[in-house]
Design a protein around this motif. Structure first.
Motif, PDB file in Angstrom:
ATOM      1  N   GLU A  58       0.846  -1.196   0.000  1.00  0.00           N
ATOM      2  CA  GLU A  58       0.000   0.000   0.000  1.00  0.00           C
ATOM      3  C   GLU A  58       0.880   1.245   0.000  1.00  0.00           C
ATOM      4  N   SER A 114      -1.539  -1.015  -3.978  1.00  0.00           N
ATOM      5  CA  SER A 114      -2.734  -0.308  -3.499  1.00  0.00           C
ATOM      6  C   SER A 114      -2.504   1.184  -3.325  1.00  0.00           C
ATOM      7  N   GLU A 146      -4.936  -1.751  -6.996  1.00  0.00           N
ATOM      8  CA  GLU A 146      -6.112  -1.837  -6.140  1.00  0.00           C
ATOM      9  C   GLU A 146      -6.352  -0.462  -5.527  1.00  0.00           C
ATOM     10  N   GLU A 148      -7.993   1.590  -2.546  1.00  0.00           N
ATOM     11  CA  GLU A 148      -8.553   1.441  -1.197  1.00  0.00           C
ATOM     12  C   GLU A 148      -9.477   2.622  -0.932  1.00  0.00           C
ATOM     13  N   SER A 176     -10.772  -2.257  -2.809  1.00  0.00           N
ATOM     14  CA  SER A 176     -10.762  -2.767  -1.444  1.00  0.00           C
ATOM     15  C   SER A 176     -11.534  -1.797  -0.554  1.00  0.00           C
TER      16      SER A 176
END
Ligand code: C2E
Ligand code: MG
Ligand code: MG
Ligand code: MG
Length: 273
Positions: A58, A114, A146, A148, A176
């Motif tokens: 992330e 992420s 991804e 978040e 997510s």
């Protein structure tokens, strides 16, 4: 005496208001300067499976202030969000993020990268164009990325959220739900949302080893996630016993100081095979 006490309280209250307003204005001026001077960068915090294999990372924004030193995103993201500065800042940071995604794709396959999207970014009408423009420019695939998004952002305006998520996932981005469990999701809507991952909030992990309620909540979440075909990640995993318990509860992935702290870009890239 009582009057004196009230006078003191009022004067303390007045100065606290002035200080916080002054601080906020100062922070806003500093943010403007920092955006112009491009003083932000990302650290990357790995996510691992139970065997400790690297699954993803992330991007977490960092700001080195010339006088104050490191300022936490917990302090400046809300101000950037309220003022709308998050939109240009986020655009600029997503470009930087994509350059790192490119290096990751070139080195190791199957690593999911992420990026956090705040409420303003998520509802910005130009979001999809901005994201698509950046990934094309960097030559990366949306499959590697991804987004978040916090549960409270999604639940704020569920009908718009569904539309935006459909567009994003149609183009290949994974999604997510961040800080899951804190935002009063309607479970009926969860089924409708085109998402991939539930990221269980740190607050449920913190006290997991002493609190049967937290175990019950996590277990309910993983049961539901399994039934809906969603991946689960636990954030803020600080000790090994928490990871073991979470594994028992069928959590798929782990993120936290127990495995890795947020790493400087070069230290993160050095982990790749
Ligand atoms: P988040 O997305 O829920 O990120 C998790 C936060 O928990 C990060 O704090 C991370 O450093 C911290 N953390 C991770 N593992 C542990 C652990 O084991 N123990 C403890 N005590 N903390 C842990 P950070 O980097 O300060 O970020 C705070 C929040 O700021 C993030 O929460 C996210 O909401 C926001 N944020 C960070 N970067 C960005 C960004 O690029 N864009 C936007 N829009 N928001 C961001
Ligand atoms: Mg996050
Ligand atoms: Mg989170
Ligand atoms: Mg969190």
């Amino acid at each position: 005496d009582a009057m004196k006490k009230i006078d003191d309280d009022i004067s303390a209250f007045r100065s606290s208001l002035q200080i916080s307003l002054k601080d906020r204005i100062e922070m806003l001026e500093d943010l403007h300067d920092a955006i112009e001077q491009d003083s932000f960068y990302f650290c990357y915090q790995p996510k691992v499976d139970f065997e400790g294999n690297l699954c993803g990372a992330e991007a977490l924004i960092r700001w080195k202030h010339p006088v104050k030193g490191e300022v936490s995103p917990v302090e400046f993201i809300p101000i950037a969000e309220e003022t709308g500065l998050i939109v240009p800042l986020g655009h600029n940071m997503f470009k930087k993020f994509c350059k790192v995604v490119k290096q990751v794709e070139d080195k190791q396959r199957g690593i999911l990268m992420s990026y956090n999207l705040s409420g303003r970014q998520f509802l910005d009408p130009s979001l999809l164009d901005v994201l698509m423009g950046c990934i094309k420019e960097a030559g990366v695939s949306a499959d590697s990325i991804e987004l978040e998004i916090t549960e409270s952002t999604l639940m704020n305006d569920i009908e718009s959220a569904v539309q935006v998520l459909k567009e994003l996932t149609k183009h290949g981005f994974k999604v997510s739900i961040d800080d899951f469990g804190t935002g009063y999701s309607s479970l009926a809507y969860l089924k409708k949302l085109p998402i991939h991952t539930l990221k269980i909030d740190k607050s449920f992990v913190d006290d997991l080893l002493n609190d049967a309620d937290d175990i019950a909540i996590i277990s309910a979440i993983t049961n539901m996630a399994n039934a809906l075909g969603l991946t689960t990640v636990a954030e803020g995993v600080e000790v090994e016993q928490q990871a073991e318990k979470l594994h028992e509860l069928e959590i798929d992935m782990f993120q936290g100081y127990c495995f890795y702290k947020p790493l400087e870009e070069s230290a993160f890239l050095a982990l790749l095979k």
